[in-house]
Design an enzyme around this catalytic site. Sequence first.
Site, PDB file in Angstrom:
ATOM      1  N   GLU A  65       0.842  -1.208   0.000  1.00  0.00           N
ATOM      2  CA  GLU A  65       0.000   0.000   0.000  1.00  0.00           C
ATOM      3  C   GLU A  65       0.872   1.251   0.000  1.00  0.00           C
ATOM      4  OE1 GLU A  65      -2.098  -0.501   3.670  1.00  0.00           O
ATOM      5  OE2 GLU A  65      -3.346  -2.123   2.915  1.00  0.00           O
ATOM      6  N   PRO A  66       1.669   1.473  -1.028  1.00  0.00           N
ATOM      7  CA  PRO A  66       2.539   2.655  -1.021  1.00  0.00           C
ATOM      8  C   PRO A  66       1.746   3.925  -1.301  1.00  0.00           C
ATOM      9  CG  PRO A  66       2.652   1.581  -3.148  1.00  0.00           C
ATOM     10  CD  PRO A  66       1.757   0.720  -2.297  1.00  0.00           C
ATOM     11  N   GLY A  67       2.109   4.984  -0.635  1.00  0.00           N
ATOM     12  CA  GLY A  67       1.493   6.272  -0.901  1.00  0.00           C
ATOM     13  C   GLY A  67       2.577   7.287  -1.226  1.00  0.00           C
ATOM     14  N   ARG A  68       3.244   7.766  -0.173  1.00  0.00           N
ATOM     15  CA  ARG A  68       4.217   8.846  -0.291  1.00  0.00           C
ATOM     16  C   ARG A  68       5.329   8.545  -1.291  1.00  0.00           C
ATOM     17  NH1 ARG A  68       5.256  12.100   4.404  1.00  0.00           N
ATOM     18  NH2 ARG A  68       4.378  10.368   5.555  1.00  0.00           N
ATOM     19  N   CYS A  71      -3.426  33.598  10.910  1.00  0.00           N
ATOM     20  CA  CYS A  71      -3.218  34.280  12.188  1.00  0.00           C
ATOM     21  C   CYS A  71      -2.929  33.319  13.320  1.00  0.00           C
ATOM     22  CB  CYS A  71      -4.422  35.145  12.485  1.00  0.00           C
ATOM     23  SG  CYS A  71      -4.481  36.491  11.294  1.00  0.00           S
ATOM     24  N   GLU A  72      -1.909  32.539  13.181  1.00  0.00           N
ATOM     25  CA  GLU A  72      -1.341  31.835  14.328  1.00  0.00           C
ATOM     26  C   GLU A  72       0.112  31.500  14.038  1.00  0.00           C
ATOM     27  OE1 GLU A  72      -2.421  27.491  14.973  1.00  0.00           O
ATOM     28  OE2 GLU A  72      -4.301  28.288  14.184  1.00  0.00           O
ATOM     29  N   TYR A 112       3.539  18.438  11.849  1.00  0.00           N
ATOM     30  CA  TYR A 112       4.591  17.477  12.238  1.00  0.00           C
ATOM     31  C   TYR A 112       5.964  18.126  12.331  1.00  0.00           C
ATOM     32  CZ  TYR A 112       1.002  14.698   9.792  1.00  0.00           C
ATOM     33  OH  TYR A 112      -0.169  14.171   9.351  1.00  0.00           O
ATOM     34  N   ARG A 116       1.671  20.005   6.716  1.00  0.00           N
ATOM     35  CA  ARG A 116       2.704  19.144   7.299  1.00  0.00           C
ATOM     36  C   ARG A 116       3.709  19.879   8.195  1.00  0.00           C
ATOM     37  NH1 ARG A 116       5.959  16.354   4.999  1.00  0.00           N
ATOM     38  NH2 ARG A 116       5.602  14.500   6.248  1.00  0.00           N
ATOM     39  N   TYR A 162       0.181  13.965   0.836  1.00  0.00           N
ATOM     40  CA  TYR A 162      -0.338  14.584   2.057  1.00  0.00           C
ATOM     41  C   TYR A 162      -0.239  16.109   1.987  1.00  0.00           C
ATOM     42  CZ  TYR A 162       0.263   9.710   3.301  1.00  0.00           C
ATOM     43  OH  TYR A 162       0.218   8.329   3.290  1.00  0.00           O
TER      44      TYR A 162
HETATM   45  N1  LLP Z   1      -1.524   1.883   4.457  1.00  0.00           N
HETATM   46  C1  LLP Z   1      -2.080   2.309   5.609  1.00  0.00           C
HETATM   47  C2  LLP Z   1      -2.948   1.403   6.358  1.00  0.00           C
HETATM   48  C3  LLP Z   1      -1.820   3.613   6.057  1.00  0.00           C
HETATM   49  O1  LLP Z   1      -2.354   4.028   7.197  1.00  0.00           O
HETATM   50  C4  LLP Z   1      -0.983   4.468   5.299  1.00  0.00           C
HETATM   51  C5  LLP Z   1      -0.701   5.823   5.724  1.00  0.00           C
HETATM   52  C6  LLP Z   1      -0.446   3.966   4.103  1.00  0.00           C
HETATM   53  C7  LLP Z   1      -0.725   2.667   3.717  1.00  0.00           C
HETATM   54  C8  LLP Z   1       0.446   4.782   3.201  1.00  0.00           C
HETATM   55  O2  LLP Z   1       1.624   5.120   3.830  1.00  0.00           O
HETATM   56  P1  LLP Z   1       2.807   5.825   3.007  1.00  0.00           P
HETATM   57  O3  LLP Z   1       3.332   4.810   2.009  1.00  0.00           O
HETATM   58  O4  LLP Z   1       2.258   7.016   2.346  1.00  0.00           O
HETATM   59  O5  LLP Z   1       3.796   6.161   4.050  1.00  0.00           O
HETATM   60  N2  LLP Z   1      -0.259  12.787   6.914  1.00  0.00           N
HETATM   61  C9  LLP Z   1       1.010  12.179   7.252  1.00  0.00           C
HETATM   62  C10 LLP Z   1       1.098  10.746   6.799  1.00  0.00           C
HETATM   63  C11 LLP Z   1      -0.002   9.857   7.347  1.00  0.00           C
HETATM   64  C12 LLP Z   1       0.070   8.446   6.862  1.00  0.00           C
HETATM   65  C13 LLP Z   1      -1.146   7.682   7.252  1.00  0.00           C
HETATM   66  N3  LLP Z   1      -1.190   6.343   6.797  1.00  0.00           N
HETATM   67  C14 LLP Z   1       2.146  13.025   6.640  1.00  0.00           C
HETATM   68  O6  LLP Z   1       1.858  14.050   6.042  1.00  0.00           O
HETATM   69  O7  LLP Z   1       3.308  12.703   6.831  1.00  0.00           O
END
Ligand code: LLP
Length: 420
Positions: free
Chosen positions: A275-278, A344-345, A319, A315, A373
Amino acid sequence: MDHFQYRDGVLHAEDLPLSAIADAVGTPVYIYSRATLERHARTFAQALSILPRVHIAFAIKANPNLAVLRLMRREGFGADVVSGGELARALAAGMPAQDIVFSGVGKTHAEMIQGLEAGIGQFNLESEEEGIELAAIAAARGQTAHCALRVNPDVDARTHAKISTGKAENKFGVPIDRAVEIYTRLAALPGLDMRGVAVHIGSQLVELEPFEIAFEKVGALIADLRAAGQSVTHADLGGGLGIPYKAGEVFRTPAEYAMMVARVTKDWDVTLMFEPGRVICGNAGVLLTRVIRVKRSSNQAPFVVVDAAMNDLARPAMYGAWHDFDAVEPRGEKMTAHIVGPICETGDTFAMNREIDAVATGDLAVFRSAGAYGATMASSYNSRGFVAEVMVDGDKWAVVADRIEPAAISAAERVPNWLD
Ligand code: LLP
């Protein structure tokens, strides 16, 4: 490697100068590179091709824009969704339901029905309670829900606390030492086909070791489940691979990640799901912004006030995350400055005492690595609108999300007549 490079002193997205987009669409605006998205998707898929059976589900929370999802579909990716809204987007982008995985600790009754109605490929169950509820709904509809049980391996991902998900105190998954017992009970319920296990320990992991520790535990669990007479045909290893946010940083590559996975999972005999995202979209986007003014005070670095703010890119405020800041047309000089938005913060600060390209009122600049994100975490705080999104492909480009003006947001609000 991304396709945001300087040509003749002007930052381009692929073959297009970013100033051309600012002129046409205004700022702030997110800009995605088609070639970079494609390149990252292919690099990841290619790395995993050393594994026997693989399913890649793009974590659409990272960037749910429909054009991005369509591109992911073209690359053969499915989707990892965490809400009914994300499920609808995945389907709208043309993802086959079979290729969709539904994760998340709080799937509602209505979302379970939505998933069953669509015929999605897998629900990742995060608790026994959730499994019991889904079993009842599926059985009543005469359906079988294909499921994996998400386990919490109690492993420190060594990333930011707010994006760690695999420690015992985190809300995600069932404790791994109770997984056999829970899996066995759920597998006995009509309406459920328990077919595997899932794990995701966090996001922006910069080391492979925490993954490896977690995956070793999952391997032991698969053996225990089989010894207990359960069938396990799928293992979902989640996302989490980190990306460089600072120029020059070098990280573990998808190829190194894949080799580690191959080593740890060699005897599992399952379909491996990811499940890649970033890692796919993070470095494929920038947030283009314009300097409103440079505010100087006597005894400290000046404030560079830009027209993007924490509502557009949350972000840094959320974070303390770092995003490189580069002028679109650098003059060759540098300055040390605080980079802030108009909200305004004090939290609306992108960087403090950062050495950056010298900028002045009206200059364009980008926050890099904003493709994951970024837009998706935007809000309308301070009655700012929602930022527009553009995709570039060579020298062509398209608005892939309209800017939503503040008036469109307030148009959805009502003043009850008893306040008159
Ligand atoms: N699978 C599950 C179950 C997840 O909860 C997530 C991310 C992913 C896959 C994808 O993860 P990645 O490959 O993108 O790392 N908003 C935060 C990141 C939150 C991630 C939440 N879950 C940021 O801006 O760093």
